[in-house]
Design an enzyme around this catalytic site. Structure first.
Site, short mmCIF file in Angstrom:
data_model
loop_
_atom_site.label_atom_id
_atom_site.label_comp_id
_atom_site.label_asym_id
_atom_site.label_seq_id
_atom_site.Cartn_x
_atom_site.Cartn_y
_atom_site.Cartn_z
N ASP A 286 16.07 11.13 22.61
CA ASP A 286 16.78 10.54 21.47
C ASP A 286 16.19 11.11 20.18
OD1 ASP A 286 18.52 8.88 20.05
OD2 ASP A 286 17.23 7.11 20.20
N HIS A 287 16.93 10.96 19.11
CA HIS A 287 16.44 11.31 17.78
C HIS A 287 15.98 10.03 17.07
CE1 HIS A 287 19.45 14.90 17.87
NE2 HIS A 287 18.28 15.23 18.40
N PHE A 455 20.43 6.88 17.14
CA PHE A 455 21.53 6.58 18.06
C PHE A 455 22.12 7.82 18.73
CE2 PHE A 455 22.27 3.65 14.20
CZ PHE A 455 21.19 2.84 14.53
N HIS A 456 21.25 8.71 19.20
CA HIS A 456 21.71 9.93 19.88
C HIS A 456 21.06 10.07 21.27
CE1 HIS A 456 22.23 11.73 15.56
NE2 HIS A 456 23.24 10.93 15.89
N PRO A 457 21.15 9.07 22.14
CA PRO A 457 20.49 9.19 23.44
C PRO A 457 21.22 10.17 24.36
CG PRO A 457 21.80 7.20 23.39
CD PRO A 457 21.85 7.78 21.99
#
Length: 523
Positions: A286-287, A455-457
Site C-alpha cells: 500500500d501507499h 488507499f492503494h492496496p
C-alpha cells in the site's frame, strides 16, 4: 445458470461485465455486495469524504500495526456499484513504465498494457502516443481552480522541481495538475462509464446487495458462488468461469473462505481445504501518506464549497469548489537522484484533511504531503473467523522495513521545504500539529504517529504466485481473479487507472482475444 459470474461490481467488475456482455451469446452475472450508485454524494466530486464509514463503505481498519505504535489505520473501500471508483479522489494516474516491466509477467509489460489504457480512456486532450480519446472512461482537466493549488505548484517550482503537464506521458517526474476521471465537473466511475450503458442488454444481470460467502466447487472446478441478500441465501451458477473482482482485501478473503489458502489456517478454522496455497493474502502492499496540515484564515478551502454561489456555479457551469477532487495538484519526486524512477508522490488538497480523513474540518486549510510509492514493507490479509460476514484480518506492516522510514524522513524534508517557499507563505505560517523539529528522530516520530493509508492496496493474489499470467487461479479450474490484488508489486501512483487496464486485458484473456492493435496518433 450464467456463462460468467463476476464477484464485485467495482473498478474491475464493472469493466468486465460491460466488456464480456458485448457478445450477446454470453450470459453474464455481476454480483455486488452494496447497492446501485444512486446516492447523490457519489457523483459530486467534493463529497467523497462524506461517504467514509457509511453504508457505501466496507469501513475496514487494519489490525494493530506493530511498527506504527500499534495504531489501527482506516481503510475505506467502496461497497457500492462502481466500488472504490465511486468514492475515490478521481485522480487518473497509470504509474511508471518501470512498474509493469518489473513484473516480468508475459503480456504485462508497459508496452503491452498501453493499448488497454488507451482503449478505456476518453481524454479531452485528444488522442496521442500515450492517450486515447474514444474510450468510455472520461479523463479531463480539473475545474475547481483553487488558488492554493496554484500557489503549491509555484512553490514546488521555486524549490527546484520541474513542471509536468502530463504525468501519464513520456516523463513522470515533476509537479502539475492531475487529470481526473470527471466529465463536465461530475465524477466518472467505472459504473457510470462502463456498466450503466450496458444495463439494457438482456444477457447482463446485475445482482446488488448480495454478500458472497464462498465459491462453489465440484472437485477442483469452480461452478458458482453462494451468499446472502439480507437473510435470504442465494446461489449463482457459472457454466464457464467464476471471476473474483472483489479487491485486494476481499478477493483473498473469499479464496480462503472457499478453501484456497494456507491449509493449516483453514483447518484450524474448520474450513475444508480445496487447495493448499500459502501465498493467498500475502504480499500486501500500500501507499502511505504523511500529511502536513496548514490552517489559515483565507476563506477559500473546500469548507466553503457549500455556499450558495458555489452550488449555483456547480449546477450551471460544472465548475468551482464542488468539482474539487481533493488533491487537485501534486508531483512525483525521487528521494535519491540515483533512483531509476520517482519513489514519492506529493498530493495537495485545499482542505483540512485530518485524522485519516475522518476528522471534521473546522478551519480553512491546505493539506499536502508525500506518499511513499515503492514500499519495501509487506503485510497480509487473513481470516479472522470462519464466518464469512466477519471482516478480514488486515495487517499492512507499514514501516516494518527501516528503508521505508528513512525515505519518509527524506520526503518530509522535501515537503517542509516546499511549504517554506514564498508562494505558500500566505497559507503555511501556522502548521497544525507539526513535527517537533526537523531532526531525524522527530520526523520519524511524526511519521509513525500521523502517517495513514492513501488507499492503494494491492498484490494479495499476485501474478506468479496465486494466479498465472492469464489471471487463472493456479491449481484449480474455472476461477480467475481480476483486480488490484493480481499486481505483483504496487505501481508508482494512484491505482484506479491501472485496475481498469487490468480489467480491460482480463476481459480479452477470458474471451480469448488477441491484444488490441496499438495506434501511433500524434498529439
Amino acid at each position: 445458470m450464467y456463462d460468467y459470474v463476476i464477484v464485485g461490481g467495482g473498478s474491475a467488475g464493472c469493466v468486465l461485465a460491460a466488456r464480456l456482455s458485448e457478445d450477446p451469446d454470453i450470459r453474464v452475472c455481476l454480483v455486488e455486495a452494496g447497492p446501485m450508485d444512486s446516492a447523490e454524494q457519489i457523483h459530486i466530486p467534493a463529497a467523497f469524504a462524506k461517504l467514509f464509514r457509511t453504508r457505501l463503505d466496507w469501513d475496514y481498519d487494519s489490525h494493530d500495526e506493530p511498527y506504527m505504535n500499534r495504531r489501527r489505520v482506516y481503510l475505506p473501500r467502496g461497497k457500492v456499484v462502481g466500488g472504490t471508483s465511486s468514492i475515490n479522489t478521481q485522480i487518473y494516474i497509470r504509474g511508471n513504465q518501470a512498474d509493469y516491466d518489473a513484473w516480468q509477467q508475459p503480456g504485462w509489460s508497459f508496452d503491452e498494457l498501453l493499448p488497454y489504457f488507451k482503449r478505456s480512456e476518453g481524454n479531452e486532450r485528444g488522442p496521442s502516443r500515450f492517450h486515447g480519446a474514444d474510450g468510455p472512461m472520461a479523463v479531463s482537466e480539473g475545474r475547481a481552480g483553487n488558488p492554493m493549488s496554484t500557489a503549491f505548484l509555484e512553490a514546488a517550482t521555486a524549490a527546484g522541481y520541474p513542471a509536468n503537464d502530463d504525468f501519464n506521458g513520456s516523463e513522470q517526474d515533476g509537479f502539475g495538475a492531475f487529470q481526473l476521471t470527471q466529465q463536465n465537473g461530475m465524477r466518472v466511475s467505472t459504473a457510470t462509464a462502463f456498466l450503466h450503458p450496458a444495463l439494457s442488454r438482456p444477457n447482463l444481470t446485475v445482482e446488488t446487495n448480495v454478500q458472497v460467502h464462498r465459491v462453489l466447487f465440484e472437485g477442483s472446478r469452480a461452478v458458482g458462488i453462494t451468499g446472502h441478500r439480507l437473510d435470504e441465501e442465494v446461489t449463482f451458477r457459472a457454466e464457464r468461469e467464476v471471476v473474483l473482482s472483489a479487491g485486494t482485501y476481499n478477493s483473498p478473503q473469499l479464496l480462503m473462505l472457499s478453501g484456497i489458502g494456507p491449509a493449516g489456517m483453514l483447518r484450524a478454522l474448520g474450513l475444508p481445504v480445496v487447495l493448499d496455497q500459502p501465498q493467498v493474502g500475502q504480499n500486501l502492499q500500500d501507499h502511505v501518506l504523511i500529511p502536513l496540515i496548514y490552517p489559515h484564515e483565507h476563506p477559500i478551502s473546500m469548507l466553503a464549497a457549500g455556499q450558495p454561489e458555489h452550488i449555483e456555479q456547480f449546477q450551471t457551469e460544472g465548475r468551482g469548489p464542488l468539482t474539487s477532487n481533493g488533491p487537485e495538484v501534486g508531483g512525483f519526486v525521487r528521494s535519491d537522484p540515483g533512483l531509476p524512477a520517482p519513489d514519492l508522490e506529493y498530493l495537495a488538497a485545499p482542505v483540512m484533511f485530518v485524522d485519516n480523513g475522518l476528522g471534521v474540518p473546522d478551519r480553512h486549510a491546505l493539506t499536502f504531503g508525500p506518499s511513499l510509492l515503492t514500499p519495501r514493507s509487506r503485510g497480509s490479509v487473513s481470516l479472522a473467523s470462519e464466518d464469512p460476514t466477519a471482516k478480514p484480518r488486515i495487517v499492512h506492516n507499514y514501516f516494518a522495513e527501516n528503508d521505508d522510514l528513512r525515505t519518509a524522513v527524506t520526503s518530509l524534508r522535501i515537503g517542509l521545504d516546499i511549504a517554506n517557499q514564498v508562494a505558500l507563505k500566505p497559507y503555511t505560517s501556522d502548521p497544525f500539529r507539526p513535527p517537533a523539529s526537523t531532526s531525524d528522530a522527530d520526523l520519524r516520530a511524526y511519521t509513525l504517529r500521523y502517517a495513514h493509508s492513501i488507499f492503494h492496496p494491492t498484490s494479495t493474489c499476485a501474478m506468479g504466485s496465486v494466479v498465472d499470467e492469464q489471471l487463472r487461479v493456479t491449481g484449480v479450474d474455472g476461477l480467475r481473479v481480476v483486480d488490484a490484488s493480481v499486481m505483483p508489486t504496487v505501481v508508482r501512483g494512484n491505482t484506479n487507472a491501472p485496475v481498469i487496464a487490468i480489467a480491460e486485458k482480463g476481459a480479452d484473456l477470458i474471451r480469448g482475444l488477441q491484444q488490441p492493435a496499438e495506434t501511433t496518433d500524434d498529439a
